[in-house]
Design a protein around this motif. Structure first.
Motif, PDB file in Angstrom:
ATOM      1  N   PRO A 170       0.834  -1.203   0.000  1.00 53.35           N
ATOM      2  CA  PRO A 170       0.000   0.000   0.000  1.00 53.35           C
ATOM      3  C   PRO A 170       0.869   1.253   0.000  1.00 53.35           C
ATOM      4  CG  PRO A 170      -0.743  -1.571   1.663  1.00 53.35           C
ATOM      5  CD  PRO A 170       0.592  -2.047   1.190  1.00 53.35           C
ATOM      6  N   GLY A 171       0.378   2.292  -0.625  1.00 51.84           N
ATOM      7  CA  GLY A 171       1.129   3.545  -0.664  1.00 51.84           C
ATOM      8  C   GLY A 171       0.864   4.315  -1.933  1.00 51.84           C
ATOM      9  N   THR A 172       1.628   5.371  -2.105  1.00 52.94           N
ATOM     10  CA  THR A 172       1.485   6.223  -3.286  1.00 52.94           C
ATOM     11  C   THR A 172       2.654   6.001  -4.221  1.00 52.94           C
ATOM     12  OG1 THR A 172       0.304   7.892  -1.995  1.00 52.94           O
ATOM     13  CG2 THR A 172       1.212   8.595  -4.109  1.00 52.94           C
ATOM     14  N   TYR A 173       2.359   5.816  -5.484  1.00 55.57           N
ATOM     15  CA  TYR A 173       3.371   5.585  -6.502  1.00 55.57           C
ATOM     16  C   TYR A 173       3.242   6.642  -7.595  1.00 55.57           C
ATOM     17  CZ  TYR A 173       3.725   0.974  -4.317  1.00 55.57           C
ATOM     18  OH  TYR A 173       3.891  -0.050  -3.419  1.00 55.57           O
ATOM     19  N   ARG A 174       4.343   6.886  -8.274  1.00 54.83           N
ATOM     20  CA  ARG A 174       4.298   7.824  -9.390  1.00 54.83           C
ATOM     21  C   ARG A 174       4.740   7.113 -10.662  1.00 54.83           C
ATOM     22  NH1 ARG A 174       9.378  10.135 -10.667  1.00 54.83           N
ATOM     23  NH2 ARG A 174      11.011   9.633  -9.162  1.00 54.83           N
ATOM     24  N   ALA A 175       4.096   7.478 -11.756  1.00 54.81           N
ATOM     25  CA  ALA A 175       4.425   6.880 -13.037  1.00 54.81           C
ATOM     26  C   ALA A 175       5.646   7.563 -13.629  1.00 54.81           C
ATOM     27  CB  ALA A 175       3.243   7.004 -13.998  1.00 54.81           C
ATOM     28  N   LEU A 176       6.474   6.781 -14.313  1.00 48.90           N
ATOM     29  CA  LEU A 176       7.665   7.341 -14.941  1.00 48.90           C
ATOM     30  C   LEU A 176       7.368   7.748 -16.380  1.00 48.90           C
ATOM     31  CD1 LEU A 176      10.461   5.014 -13.524  1.00 48.90           C
ATOM     32  CD2 LEU A 176       9.652   7.224 -12.681  1.00 48.90           C
ATOM     33  N   THR A 177       6.196   8.280 -16.583  1.00 41.66           N
ATOM     34  CA  THR A 177       5.797   8.840 -17.862  1.00 41.66           C
ATOM     35  C   THR A 177       4.724   9.884 -17.608  1.00 41.66           C
ATOM     36  OG1 THR A 177       4.950   8.385 -20.078  1.00 41.66           O
ATOM     37  CG2 THR A 177       3.966   7.181 -18.280  1.00 41.66           C
ATOM     38  N   GLN A 178       4.551  10.747 -18.575  1.00 42.44           N
ATOM     39  CA  GLN A 178       3.467  11.729 -18.494  1.00 42.44           C
ATOM     40  C   GLN A 178       2.514  11.483 -19.656  1.00 42.44           C
ATOM     41  OE1 GLN A 178       2.864  15.016 -20.411  1.00 42.44           O
ATOM     42  NE2 GLN A 178       1.024  15.006 -19.161  1.00 42.44           N
ATOM     43  N   GLY A 179       2.564  10.272 -20.196  1.00 45.76           N
ATOM     44  CA  GLY A 179       1.728   9.929 -21.331  1.00 45.76           C
ATOM     45  C   GLY A 179       0.244  10.059 -21.003  1.00 45.76           C
ATOM     46  N   ALA A 180      -0.492  10.697 -21.874  1.00 47.55           N
ATOM     47  CA  ALA A 180      -1.918  10.929 -21.649  1.00 47.55           C
ATOM     48  C   ALA A 180      -2.715   9.634 -21.642  1.00 47.55           C
ATOM     49  CB  ALA A 180      -2.451  11.875 -22.724  1.00 47.55           C
ATOM     50  N   SER A 181      -2.152   8.553 -22.156  1.00 46.09           N
ATOM     51  CA  SER A 181      -2.873   7.284 -22.220  1.00 46.09           C
ATOM     52  C   SER A 181      -2.771   6.472 -20.937  1.00 46.09           C
ATOM     53  CB  SER A 181      -2.355   6.445 -23.388  1.00 46.09           C
ATOM     54  OG  SER A 181      -0.988   6.123 -23.188  1.00 46.09           O
ATOM     55  N   CYS A 182      -2.029   6.962 -19.951  1.00 44.53           N
ATOM     56  CA  CYS A 182      -1.805   6.222 -18.711  1.00 44.53           C
ATOM     57  C   CYS A 182      -3.088   6.118 -17.878  1.00 44.53           C
ATOM     58  CB  CYS A 182      -0.707   6.900 -17.891  1.00 44.53           C
ATOM     59  SG  CYS A 182      -0.461   6.197 -16.235  1.00 44.53           S
ATOM     60  N   THR A 183      -3.498   4.894 -17.570  1.00 47.82           N
ATOM     61  CA  THR A 183      -4.627   4.638 -16.671  1.00 47.82           C
ATOM     62  C   THR A 183      -4.253   3.507 -15.731  1.00 47.82           C
ATOM     63  OG1 THR A 183      -5.641   3.059 -18.209  1.00 47.82           O
ATOM     64  CG2 THR A 183      -6.341   5.370 -18.380  1.00 47.82           C
ATOM     65  N   CYS A 224       1.414   3.414 -18.728  1.00 47.60           N
ATOM     66  CA  CYS A 224       2.095   4.175 -17.663  1.00 47.60           C
ATOM     67  C   CYS A 224       3.583   3.870 -17.598  1.00 47.60           C
ATOM     68  CB  CYS A 224       1.446   3.882 -16.314  1.00 47.60           C
ATOM     69  SG  CYS A 224      -0.322   4.259 -16.266  1.00 47.60           S
ATOM     70  N   TYR A 225       4.039   2.896 -18.347  1.00 48.78           N
ATOM     71  CA  TYR A 225       5.448   2.535 -18.489  1.00 48.78           C
ATOM     72  C   TYR A 225       5.999   1.845 -17.250  1.00 48.78           C
ATOM     73  CZ  TYR A 225      10.407   3.095 -19.758  1.00 48.78           C
ATOM     74  OH  TYR A 225      11.729   2.886 -20.061  1.00 48.78           O
ATOM     75  N   ALA A 226       6.143   2.574 -16.144  1.00 46.67           N
ATOM     76  CA  ALA A 226       6.681   1.993 -14.931  1.00 46.67           C
ATOM     77  C   ALA A 226       6.290   2.873 -13.748  1.00 46.67           C
ATOM     78  CB  ALA A 226       8.206   1.869 -15.013  1.00 46.67           C
ATOM     79  N   TRP A 227       6.309   2.257 -12.557  1.00 40.21           N
ATOM     80  CA  TRP A 227       5.942   2.951 -11.322  1.00 40.21           C
ATOM     81  C   TRP A 227       7.037   2.799 -10.286  1.00 40.21           C
ATOM     82  CZ3 TRP A 227       1.265   5.539 -11.164  1.00 40.21           C
ATOM     83  CH2 TRP A 227       0.321   5.214 -12.156  1.00 40.21           C
ATOM     84  N   VAL A 228       7.241   3.848  -9.479  1.00 34.93           N
ATOM     85  CA  VAL A 228       8.158   3.809  -8.347  1.00 34.93           C
ATOM     86  C   VAL A 228       7.459   4.497  -7.174  1.00 34.93           C
ATOM     87  CG1 VAL A 228      10.288   3.773  -9.712  1.00 34.93           C
ATOM     88  CG2 VAL A 228       9.264   5.968  -9.069  1.00 34.93           C
ATOM     89  N   PRO A 229       7.874   4.194  -5.947  1.00 37.20           N
ATOM     90  CA  PRO A 229       7.265   4.875  -4.800  1.00 37.20           C
ATOM     91  C   PRO A 229       7.397   6.390  -4.935  1.00 37.20           C
ATOM     92  CG  PRO A 229       8.533   2.982  -4.074  1.00 37.20           C
ATOM     93  CD  PRO A 229       8.842   3.164  -5.536  1.00 37.20           C
TER      94      PRO A 229
END
Length: 230
Positions: A170-183, A224-229
């Protein structure tokens, strides 16, 4: 750096294919910088954001090694000179029989070069490229051939890609892209959607984050490509 001849390169490619070791990254050249998806700071969506991610949980996976006969450690010697101890450790169990070990070593060195060159420009891009598998063989290459890049690997090992992630922390993650298609969406054990997003298409330069609630059984995302904390 050991140079391999054209013949050695062709032979290596064939040997790796036969031993199921090939990773499909043959388009990279020595020292080439990866072409990663745009990190969160980028305002330009990349159409490759929607490309399939590696199968599995999405975390960094162990490097593949040949499943067929390999050269014994005693025969891991270059045609000229000698290998360093860390290079021998990298090559151990990794060189298909009748293959020039220097050619195999070069693939690891190339992975290191790609990580280094990309990280100098954008660490997030390098981390994402390791997570997604764009830089193949990164784990062993970094640990044994370029340990100065361990911060990139450490960050990648905390993240995951677009492939379904089972029981994420559990927690908050950020995507390593700003692609508009990220869901993205987080599901419970019963398949119900516990959370999803983004609520509105990302704007230029806007970071995409996902909050994974406790009790999430599966987290999956697209584009979204990839996620990191976060």
């Amino acid at each position: 750096m050991y140079r391999r001849s054209a013949a050695a390169a062709v032979f290596l490619a064939a040997a790796l294919t036969l031993t199921a070791c090939s990773s499909g990254d043959g388009k990279a050249s020595a020292g080439a910088e990866v072409t990663p998806k745009p990190p969160a700071s980028s305002s330009v969506p990349d159409p490759a954001d929607a490309s399939p991610a590696p199968s599995g949980s999405g975390a960094v996976s162990p490097d593949a090694k040949p499943t067929g006969p390999v050269l014994p450690d005693a025969k891991l010697t270059p045609k000229t000179g000698s290998f360093k101890e860390n290079e021998k450790k990298y090559l151990s169990g990794r060189v298909p029989a009748k293959t020039d070990p220097a050619a195999v070593l070069q693939t690891g060195q190339e992975a290191c070069q790609r990580v280094e060159r990309t990280a100098k420009r954008d660490k997030d891009a390098a981390v994402g490229a390791v997570i997604s598998g764009e830089i193949t063989g990164a784990r062993d290459a970094i640990n044994l051939l370029c340990p100065e890049q361990k911060p990139v690997l450490a960050a990648a090992e905390k993240g995951f890609g677009d492939a379904p992630r089972t029981a994420p922390a559990p927690g908050t993650y950020r995507a390593l892209t700003q692609g508009a298609s990220c869901t993205w969406e987080a599901k419970g054990k019963d398949g119900s959607v516990l959370a999803s997003g983004p609520q509105a298409p990302a704007k230029a330069g806007e970071k995409i984050t996902a909050t994974v609630p406790a009790g999430t059984a599966e987290f999956r995302s697209t584009g979204c490509y990839a996620w990191v904390p976060a």
